[in-house]
Design an enzyme around this catalytic site. Structure first.
Site, PDB file in Angstrom:
ATOM      1  NE  ARG A  92      32.629  -0.532  34.041  1.00 49.71           N
ATOM      2  CZ  ARG A  92      33.340  -0.573  34.920  1.00 49.71           C
ATOM      3  NH1 ARG A  92      33.545  -1.600  35.859  1.00 49.71           N
ATOM      4  NH2 ARG A  92      34.049   0.924  34.814  1.00 49.71           N
ATOM      5  CB  THR A  93      29.584  -0.104  27.585  1.00 47.73           C
ATOM      6  OG1 THR A  93      29.253   0.099  28.794  1.00 47.73           O
ATOM      7  CG2 THR A  93      28.567  -0.042  26.648  1.00 47.73           C
ATOM      8  CE  LYS A 118      43.963  13.910   9.923  1.00 46.75           C
ATOM      9  NZ  LYS A 118      44.304  12.790   8.744  1.00 46.75           N
ATOM     10  NE  ARG A 137      29.314   4.868  26.769  1.00 49.85           N
ATOM     11  CZ  ARG A 137      29.488   4.153  27.851  1.00 49.85           C
ATOM     12  NH1 ARG A 137      30.747   4.587  28.479  1.00 49.85           N
ATOM     13  NH2 ARG A 137      28.851   3.263  28.376  1.00 49.85           N
ATOM     14  CG  HIS A 192      24.131   2.736  29.185  1.00 49.03           C
ATOM     15  ND1 HIS A 192      24.468   1.996  28.351  1.00 49.03           N
ATOM     16  CD2 HIS A 192      25.433   2.625  30.072  1.00 49.03           C
ATOM     17  CE1 HIS A 192      25.503   1.306  28.389  1.00 49.03           C
ATOM     18  NE2 HIS A 192      25.980   1.696  29.414  1.00 49.03           N
TER      19      HIS A 192
HETATM   20  C1  NCD Z   1      27.920   4.118  33.014  1.00 44.96           C
HETATM   21  C2  NCD Z   1      27.997   4.878  31.858  1.00 44.96           C
HETATM   22  O1  NCD Z   1      29.272   5.100  31.342  1.00 44.96           O
HETATM   23  O2  NCD Z   1      26.855   5.720  31.592  1.00 44.96           O
HETATM   24  N1  NCD Z   1      29.070   3.020  32.946  1.00 44.96           N
HETATM   25  C3  NCD Z   1      28.383   1.984  32.304  1.00 44.96           C
HETATM   26  O3  NCD Z   1      28.317   2.088  31.142  1.00 44.96           O
HETATM   27  N2  NCD Z   1      28.755   0.684  32.963  1.00 44.96           N
HETATM   28  C4  NCD Z   1      28.003   4.901  34.377  1.00 44.96           C
HETATM   29  C5  NCD Z   1      29.054   5.661  34.654  1.00 44.96           C
HETATM   30  O4  NCD Z   1      29.773   6.374  34.059  1.00 44.96           O
HETATM   31  O5  NCD Z   1      28.916   6.057  35.761  1.00 44.96           O
END
Ligand code: NCD
Length: 317
Positions: free
Chosen positions: A59-60, A87, A109, A137
């Protein structure tokens, strides 16, 4: 004095209460844009947003891509599995390489806390933290505030229970910062092994009994048991976890009418929350995802739409 709008979004603290309110106000406009037959505005035409995801995401990542496209920005995708990271290229060299192509923003991320902060020192682009290890986050917290505000009118004064694996959750850290900044009362509920070590310094209550707090809250925010981040056995078994800490059908029946059931996804149905509870109208999981696009449009607009003379570009027609 903090600069507003900030150049980067690395932490919820970069925004503070006023910044969160501003993001929500902008997201109202972008929600309206998203409902149009052609859900697109020219606001960020000519700007480029690069995606640098070292960790899995559904989703993100899709949400940031859609948000950038709806603002007419160009999107540079980056897939770690098919890049020179395999690499042996370092994060620093990868950031420098992407930066040399001149993106305006890099969405990062990474499994380690602090990587987006480091990346911000290695690039002229704005850096947005899309999740760094157990740390933060921020856009998840923003979309959660937006969802609560949309459903309940405001975050201020709401009693929010955050339930589950708080220790390993960047969502919980950013959520606590955002909810408390806006004046909510937050209670953490988790087994002692899944509470963060420094929880005493957080502005929250802590309870070891879900049953005690359920009947007196406006939101239950469930978290996934993040087994991939656990290096030791912190739970006897998932079955026992669900029995004591899961939002089961029986427990959900004791929630006040109108209380929301939230979760950032991905959900392990039947572990932290029963499948039947997720399918009820007071469960907001899909709304959170939908709001995520408008909220990320608002963040991209805030960070990228200021011209060099400090004036903001128009919000778009
Ligand atoms: C979360 C994450 O990746 O921090 N999910 C998200 O971004 N919606 C939570 C998770 O991984 O449980």
């Amino acid at each position: 004095m903090t600069l507003f709008p900030p150049k980067h979004l690395l932490s919820i603290n970069d925004l503070g209460a006023e910044g969160i309110d501003e993001v929500c106000r902008l997201a109202d406009h972008f929600t309206e844009v998203s409902q149009r037959p052609i859900p697109k505005v020219p606001t960020l035409r000519g700007k480029t947003v690069a995606m640098l995801f070292y960790e899995d995401s559904t989703r993100t990542r899709l949400s940031f891509e859609m948000a950038a496209r709806r603002l007419s920005a160009d999107v540079m995708g980056f897939s770690v599995s098919s890049s020179s990271v395999n690499k042996g290229e370092s994060v620093r060299d990868t950031v420098a390489t992407i930066s040399a192509m001149g993106p305006d923003a890099i969405v990062v991320r990474h499994r380690s806390a602090g990587v987006p902060q480091q990346a911000a020192a290695w690039t002229h682009a704005s850096v947005i933290n899309a999740g760094d290890g157990w740390h933060e986050h921020p856009t998840q917290a923003l979309l959660d505030c937006y969802t609560i505000r949309d459903r309940l009118g405001s975050v201020s004064g709401r009693r929010i229970v955050i339930l589950g694996d708080i220790k390993h959750s960047r969502v919980a850290r950013s959520g606590v910062m955002a909810f408390t900044a806006l004046g909510a009362k937050v209670t953490l509920v988790a087994p002692a092994t899944l509470l963060p070590p420094a929880v005493d310094s957080w502005s929250v209550d802590v309870s070891s009994s879900l049953d005690e707090v359920l009947s007196d809250c406006d939101v239950v925010y469930g978290l996934r048991v993040q087994s991939e981040r656990q290096s030791e056995a912190l739970l006897p078994s998932l079955r026992e976890y669900t029995a004591q800490w899961g939002l089961t059908v029986d427990r959900a029946a004791r929630l006040p009418a109108g209380a929301l059931v939230m979760h950032p996804g991905p959900v392990n149905r039947g572990v932290e929350i029963a499948p039947e509870v997720l399918d009820r109208p007071n469960a907001t999981l899909n709304e959170q995802v939908r709001h995520g696009v408008a909220v990320r449009m608002a963040v991209l607009y805030l960070l990228l739409a200021a011209d060099p003379d400090g004036q903001s570009r128009g919000i778009g027609v």
